[in-house]
Design a protein around this motif. Sequence first.
Motif: not given
Length: 448
Positions: A77-88, A382-385
Amino acid sequence: MADATVTDLYEVTMALSYLREDMVRPATFSCFVRRLPPERGFLIAAGVESVLDHLAGFRVRHDDIEVFAQALQRPARELAPLADLRFTGEVRAVPEGRVVLANEPLLEITAPLPEAQLVETYVLNQLSHQTALASKAVRCVLAAQGRPVVDFSLRRTHGTEVAHTVARLGAMAGFAGTSNVAAAHAEDLPAIGTMAHSYVEAFEDEEAAFTAFALCHPGPVTFLVDTYDTASGVAAAARVLTALGRGDGSAIRLDSGDLGRLSRRARAMLDNAGLPQVRIVASGGLDEYAVHDLVASGAPIDVYAVGTRVGVSADAPALDSAYKLVAYDGRPVMKLSSAKATAPGRKQVFRRPGCHDVIGLADEPPPTDGVPLLETMMRAGRRGTPRDRRADAHRRLLADVAELPGTARRIRSPEPVRATVSHQLSVLSERVQRRTEREILAPFGADG
């Protein structure tokens, strides 16, 4: 899909702290090689496609949180801030196959700080390793001076995934094929193979072995002739090829001993037997240095099979690469550590004739004779090419290597081309250094 746990632990601890401090503004990290390894006059960019694939699928899932929590010995639960982190974020990179020099960014990532930090390890792993392998491979092609080079590295690379990478990068560099069947199939490459000494030993004599092999496999065949005595092996191969009328396209392989001397003797024997069309393949611990020396000596070798030393880039298996923060929330930053100082700000490399490049800022105009090297390949995660084609990478490689000074292409004692720094980047570096010294180091005195 990508595995977010393929990272160093300190990336996790830093990303978690950033999230708790709400430090999520855009950050730019620059990945570059500080110094070229000895005996390298240039590098070939590689690994970008692997990085883009990873980032496009990057996501911290519930199972990843559990793994992180176990590693940190903390409740999940202490690592909850990382949950579902994606590269944007955005990725600007040098396309695969292009020549790169010391201190030039191979890739720059601009993304929310926790995202850009958490992907560092994977980015460095792929770019550093694949660039080292591609640079080794192209040197083998240069050393062979137009003679075919083939990949025989599978059995001694550091894992089968690496073997596949070696085959792919070898093809990008100009190799004629690979012994790796899986890689040949996946990458649409010619699969190339001969026979082992064990095959010859299993028969009563070499002539019986060669005959059985030729009768089993229609078309051109390659006989390994140095199981016992090279001269007797060449003679046996010549008799079998002549008797079966299989000389066209066929070859013999030399795998040990003084390859220059043995190839000359073998060539003479084949020619005297009326088989001038039978080629000579050489293998056995070869790399660009050995190939260079054999070619320079005039050895009549038609094909070079390189394996162990190339598949692990034996003389330079690691690059002095770095992934450094150069801007955060619009503020350029730099590292001042002795011998490891970095230049601030988002950058661009301007390719000039002869690869006399200029490293400048991303938003400055190029020199009149320079073109930008880094291209935007990903926006908003997202890949642009489209995925880069190996044929395009090979074409870029050929053009860039041809543009290099001959002294940089030398196999022994090359002279690296060195990039210069633009006036705008120099001015920014001086300004950021003065600000850093004034705001951070001044309270501690001149010695920091």
